[in-house]
Design an enzyme around this catalytic site. Sequence first.
Site, PDB file in Angstrom:
ATOM      1  N   LYS A 178      35.844  41.565  45.869  1.00  0.00           N
ATOM      2  CA  LYS A 178      34.543  41.081  45.384  1.00  0.00           C
ATOM      3  C   LYS A 178      34.081  42.018  44.275  1.00  0.00           C
ATOM      4  O   LYS A 178      34.240  43.248  44.369  1.00  0.00           O
ATOM      5  CB  LYS A 178      33.526  41.114  46.544  1.00  0.00           C
ATOM      6  CG  LYS A 178      32.077  40.933  46.114  1.00  0.00           C
ATOM      7  CD  LYS A 178      31.813  39.536  45.576  1.00  0.00           C
ATOM      8  CE  LYS A 178      30.396  39.411  45.015  1.00  0.00           C
ATOM      9  NZ  LYS A 178      30.160  38.069  44.429  1.00  0.00           N
ATOM     10  N   SER A 179      33.497  41.475  43.207  1.00  0.00           N
ATOM     11  CA  SER A 179      32.991  42.337  42.127  1.00  0.00           C
ATOM     12  C   SER A 179      32.051  43.384  42.711  1.00  0.00           C
ATOM     13  O   SER A 179      31.113  43.049  43.442  1.00  0.00           O
ATOM     14  CB  SER A 179      32.216  41.503  41.103  1.00  0.00           C
ATOM     15  OG  SER A 179      33.080  40.610  40.437  1.00  0.00           O
TER      16      SER A 179
ATOM     17  N   LEU B  76      25.860  38.943  43.408  1.00  0.00           N
ATOM     18  CA  LEU B  76      26.717  40.133  43.540  1.00  0.00           C
ATOM     19  C   LEU B  76      26.459  40.942  44.815  1.00  0.00           C
ATOM     20  O   LEU B  76      26.328  42.167  44.780  1.00  0.00           O
ATOM     21  CB  LEU B  76      26.581  41.047  42.311  1.00  0.00           C
ATOM     22  CG  LEU B  76      27.198  40.542  41.009  1.00  0.00           C
ATOM     23  CD1 LEU B  76      26.927  41.528  39.885  1.00  0.00           C
ATOM     24  CD2 LEU B  76      28.697  40.315  41.164  1.00  0.00           C
TER      25      LEU B  76
ATOM     26  N   ASN C   5      34.312  42.160  35.276  1.00  0.00           N
ATOM     27  CA  ASN C   5      33.588  40.899  35.289  1.00  0.00           C
ATOM     28  C   ASN C   5      32.525  40.894  34.201  1.00  0.00           C
ATOM     29  O   ASN C   5      31.539  41.636  34.287  1.00  0.00           O
ATOM     30  CB  ASN C   5      32.943  40.708  36.678  1.00  0.00           C
ATOM     31  CG  ASN C   5      32.299  39.342  36.837  1.00  0.00           C
ATOM     32  OD1 ASN C   5      32.177  38.589  35.863  1.00  0.00           O
ATOM     33  ND2 ASN C   5      31.882  39.033  38.044  1.00  0.00           N
TER      34      ASN C   5
ATOM     35  N   ASN D 101      35.105  32.006  35.113  1.00  0.00           N
ATOM     36  CA  ASN D 101      34.107  32.225  36.149  1.00  0.00           C
ATOM     37  C   ASN D 101      33.397  30.885  36.357  1.00  0.00           C
ATOM     38  O   ASN D 101      33.681  29.897  35.665  1.00  0.00           O
ATOM     39  CB  ASN D 101      33.122  33.324  35.705  1.00  0.00           C
ATOM     40  CG  ASN D 101      32.493  34.043  36.888  1.00  0.00           C
ATOM     41  OD1 ASN D 101      32.162  33.447  37.893  1.00  0.00           O
ATOM     42  ND2 ASN D 101      32.357  35.348  36.747  1.00  0.00           N
TER      43      ASN D 101
ATOM     44  N   THR E 124      36.575  27.871  45.382  1.00  0.00           N
ATOM     45  CA  THR E 124      35.885  26.917  46.259  1.00  0.00           C
ATOM     46  C   THR E 124      36.783  26.406  47.380  1.00  0.00           C
ATOM     47  O   THR E 124      36.372  26.360  48.549  1.00  0.00           O
ATOM     48  CB  THR E 124      35.351  25.739  45.418  1.00  0.00           C
ATOM     49  OG1 THR E 124      34.414  26.239  44.454  1.00  0.00           O
ATOM     50  CG2 THR E 124      34.700  24.685  46.285  1.00  0.00           C
TER      51      THR E 124
ATOM     52  N   CYS F  44      29.055  37.258  35.402  1.00  0.00           N
ATOM     53  CA  CYS F  44      28.272  36.803  36.556  1.00  0.00           C
ATOM     54  C   CYS F  44      27.036  36.064  36.046  1.00  0.00           C
ATOM     55  O   CYS F  44      26.225  36.623  35.297  1.00  0.00           O
ATOM     56  CB  CYS F  44      27.841  37.961  37.454  1.00  0.00           C
ATOM     57  SG  CYS F  44      26.833  37.383  38.851  1.00  0.00           S
TER      58      CYS F  44
HETATM   59  O1  LIG Z   1      30.639  36.507  38.760  1.00  0.00           O
HETATM   60  C1  LIG Z   1      30.167  35.825  39.688  1.00  0.00           C
HETATM   61  N1  LIG Z   1      30.358  34.501  39.707  1.00  0.00           N
HETATM   62  C2  LIG Z   1      29.816  33.694  40.632  1.00  0.00           C
HETATM   63  O2  LIG Z   1      29.978  32.460  40.559  1.00  0.00           O
HETATM   64  N2  LIG Z   1      29.077  34.249  41.639  1.00  0.00           N
HETATM   65  C3  LIG Z   1      29.092  35.646  41.844  1.00  0.00           C
HETATM   66  C4  LIG Z   1      27.792  36.172  42.406  1.00  0.00           C
HETATM   67  O3  LIG Z   1      26.765  35.514  42.229  1.00  0.00           O
HETATM   68  O4  LIG Z   1      27.862  37.281  42.947  1.00  0.00           O
HETATM   69  N3  LIG Z   1      29.451  36.401  40.697  1.00  0.00           N
END
Ligand SMILES: O=C1NC(=O)NC(C(=O)O)N1
Length: 311
Positions: free
Chosen positions: A45-46, A73, A127, A194, A272, A130
């Site tokens: 996860k970022s 995030l 990233n 993204n 998804t 977002c």
């Molecule tokens: O880079 C992102 N893309 C998304 O679709 N959702 C996440 C987030 O909202 O954390 N972050």
Amino acid sequence: AVDLSVSWLGVNMENPLYNASGVMCRSREELDAVAASAAGAVVTKSCTLSPREGNPEPRYARAPHGSINSMGLPNAGYEYYLDYAKNYDHASGKPLFVSVSGMTLEENLTMLKAFRDADLPCLVELNLSCPNLPGKAQIGYDFAASSHVLSEVVKVYDKPFGVKLPPYFDPVHFAEMASVLNSFPSLKYVTCINSVGNGLVIDIDSESVVIKPKAGLGGLGGDYVLPTALANVREFSRLLDGKHVIGCGGIKSGREAFMHILAGATAVQVGTCLYEEGAGCFARIRDELAAIMEEKGYRTLADFRGKLLTM
Ligand SMILES: O=C1NC(=O)NC(C(=O)O)N1
């Protein structure tokens, strides 16, 4: 028999499938589940400098043709993922990618210095896209800001890395961003795309939005975004010099994985579909991709990668 393996940037994947950053990758338990699945790699996860709760819930919803999310995030903070990376079984044959998404450039530089100094065999996915931080623009939509961030990043982070890009929708923008990216030789890959930012899903029974943050605005995933994802994969595959493109967006079967690779993707991420189906999707999609290759007479991914026909 078909060969689904892919070797790139010093990593070897037994198949081209892995999770999209953000899905099933926030905790070590989730990351271990992806690693234990048929996925060919894992991405975290970022992360941000400090742990984040993220946006108020509900912040994810399934929609008729995909998903909408405004997670904001939520993550355990970069040291958690640095620790996971330090303890990761890099000999497992499944490369680990670390997604970094600092709230500021300084945060990004601090995190990247830490990952650099740890000298791990992971690859960074920075990233730039977002869409769900209220009041914060997606860096990737500001070409000057993207160039500035990348200029500062390469001063401290001297290893190969990649960036997660937002979707673009205009040939001029593809060209502008490709020009920025091509000026950074150590930027070795891009992940396209993204989520398609700030969509609005409405439930007519309740006459309401379906997620709480940003009055219902969120990033779209799933079937909604497949054609846009394919366009971004194909355009950046064509415009970038000596860089890999990782496909992400709308992959739910061997068919869309095949399309992404045909459009030029080196490997592909599942978002998804993974969220909705679980980690079993990797074996299913892998087998479906193998069957399509078998039926078409392709033995390796290279036999058809980037060979989309035009008219
Ligand atoms: O880079 C992102 N893309 C998304 O679709 N959702 C996440 C987030 O909202 O954390 N972050």
